[in-house]
Design a protein around this motif. Structure first.
Motif, PDB file in Angstrom:
ATOM      1  N   GLN A   2       0.879  -1.445  -0.173  1.00  0.00           N
ATOM      2  CA  GLN A   2      -0.257  -0.066   0.241  1.00  0.00           C
ATOM      3  C   GLN A   2       0.596   0.814  -0.421  1.00  0.00           C
ATOM      4  O   GLN A   2       2.002   1.147   0.821  1.00  0.00           O
ATOM      5  CB  GLN A   2      -0.696  -0.379   1.267  1.00  0.00           C
ATOM      6  CG  GLN A   2      -1.960  -1.200   1.252  1.00  0.00           C
ATOM      7  CD  GLN A   2      -3.001  -0.623   2.598  1.00  0.00           C
ATOM      8  OE1 GLN A   2      -2.518  -0.330   3.294  1.00  0.00           O
ATOM      9  NE2 GLN A   2      -4.200  -2.236   2.108  1.00  0.00           N
ATOM     10  N   GLN A   4       0.327   5.023   0.606  1.00  0.00           N
ATOM     11  CA  GLN A   4      -0.031   6.240   0.991  1.00  0.00           C
ATOM     12  C   GLN A   4       0.268   7.821   0.426  1.00  0.00           C
ATOM     13  O   GLN A   4       1.561   8.322   1.789  1.00  0.00           O
ATOM     14  CB  GLN A   4      -1.032   6.082   2.146  1.00  0.00           C
ATOM     15  CG  GLN A   4      -1.334   7.323   2.852  1.00  0.00           C
ATOM     16  CD  GLN A   4      -3.062   6.967   2.718  1.00  0.00           C
ATOM     17  OE1 GLN A   4      -3.570   6.206   2.029  1.00  0.00           O
ATOM     18  NE2 GLN A   4      -3.541   7.871   2.239  1.00  0.00           N
ATOM     19  N   CYS A  21       5.215   9.779   0.318  1.00  0.00           N
ATOM     20  CA  CYS A  21       4.104   9.021  -0.257  1.00  0.00           C
ATOM     21  C   CYS A  21       4.739   7.847   0.692  1.00  0.00           C
ATOM     22  O   CYS A  21       6.078   7.071   1.040  1.00  0.00           O
ATOM     23  CB  CYS A  21       4.095   8.782  -1.247  1.00  0.00           C
ATOM     24  SG  CYS A  21       3.137   7.452  -1.993  1.00  0.00           S
ATOM     25  N   SER A  24       4.128   0.572   2.317  1.00  0.00           N
ATOM     26  CA  SER A  24       3.248   0.046   3.267  1.00  0.00           C
ATOM     27  C   SER A  24       4.803  -1.298   3.854  1.00  0.00           C
ATOM     28  O   SER A  24       4.923  -2.258   4.599  1.00  0.00           O
ATOM     29  CB  SER A  24       2.360  -1.579   3.789  1.00  0.00           C
ATOM     30  OG  SER A  24       2.529  -1.187   2.627  1.00  0.00           O
ATOM     31  N   TYR A 107       2.616  -0.674  -8.443  1.00  0.00           N
ATOM     32  CA  TYR A 107       1.682   0.050  -7.502  1.00  0.00           C
ATOM     33  C   TYR A 107       1.264   1.283  -7.447  1.00  0.00           C
ATOM     34  O   TYR A 107       2.180   2.382  -7.859  1.00  0.00           O
ATOM     35  CB  TYR A 107       2.165  -0.799  -5.299  1.00  0.00           C
ATOM     36  CG  TYR A 107       2.679  -2.552  -6.050  1.00  0.00           C
ATOM     37  CD1 TYR A 107       4.180  -2.388  -5.652  1.00  0.00           C
ATOM     38  CD2 TYR A 107       1.670  -3.150  -5.402  1.00  0.00           C
ATOM     39  CE1 TYR A 107       4.672  -3.697  -5.727  1.00  0.00           C
ATOM     40  CE2 TYR A 107       2.257  -4.682  -5.146  1.00  0.00           C
ATOM     41  CZ  TYR A 107       3.916  -4.894  -5.407  1.00  0.00           C
ATOM     42  OH  TYR A 107       3.262  -5.945  -5.436  1.00  0.00           O
ATOM     43  N   GLY A 109      -0.747   4.426  -5.618  1.00  0.00           N
ATOM     44  CA  GLY A 109      -1.225   5.327  -3.798  1.00  0.00           C
ATOM     45  C   GLY A 109      -2.681   5.928  -4.320  1.00  0.00           C
ATOM     46  O   GLY A 109      -2.492   6.124  -5.813  1.00  0.00           O
ATOM     47  N   GLU A 110      -3.205   5.996  -3.632  1.00  0.00           N
ATOM     48  CA  GLU A 110      -4.176   7.381  -3.392  1.00  0.00           C
ATOM     49  C   GLU A 110      -3.542   9.121  -4.237  1.00  0.00           C
ATOM     50  O   GLU A 110      -3.068   8.670  -3.885  1.00  0.00           O
ATOM     51  CB  GLU A 110      -5.691   7.125  -2.757  1.00  0.00           C
ATOM     52  CG  GLU A 110      -6.548   5.749  -2.791  1.00  0.00           C
ATOM     53  CD  GLU A 110      -7.575   6.044  -1.499  1.00  0.00           C
ATOM     54  OE1 GLU A 110      -7.865   5.067  -1.649  1.00  0.00           O
ATOM     55  OE2 GLU A 110      -8.139   6.734  -1.379  1.00  0.00           O
TER      56      GLU A 110
END
Length: 118
Positions: A2, A4, A21, A24, A107, A109-110
């Motif tokens: 993840q 973020q 950013c 995880s 991957y 992120g938002e």
């Protein structure tokens, strides 16, 4: 994995913001990390990339104004944005790629919204 992203906001032209950013997982496992942005009505575009052990690259429109960096201890990717312009207004997305042979794990992120306006 993840990602973020944070740090967006409203800033006046000429101002600065720093995007973060947080991953995880250890970002040492990510071969390439980068920032992309998407303005309303436009396609997502690459802003900056930083590979492991390599030199950062930037889209021409942000060269000399934006700086991408990664802090392995904090598992965090940064984008320092200075001398912001109204045309920098967009949702900014962080991206990480893990490469293993022919396999690419990608991957996202938002987005975090950056608005440059007086």
């Amino acid at each position: 994995v993840q990602l973020q992203a944070s740090g967006g906001g409203l800033v006046q032209p000429g101002g600065s913001l720093r995007l973060s950013c947080v991953a995880s997982v250890s970002i040492s496992s990510m071969n390439i990390m980068g920032w992309y942005r998407q303005a309303p009505g436009k396609q997502r575009e690459l802003v900056a990339l930083i590979p492991i052990g390599g030199r950062a690259t930037y889209v021409d429109s942000v060269k000399g104004r934006f700086t991408i960096s990664r802090d392995k201890a904090k598992n965090t990717l940064f984008l320092q944005m200075d001398s912001l312009r109204p045309e920098d207004t967009a949702a900014y997305y962080c991206n990480a790629k893990s490469l293993l042979g022919k396999r690419i794990d990608d991957y996202w992120g938002e987005g975090t919204l950056v608005t440059v306006s007086s």
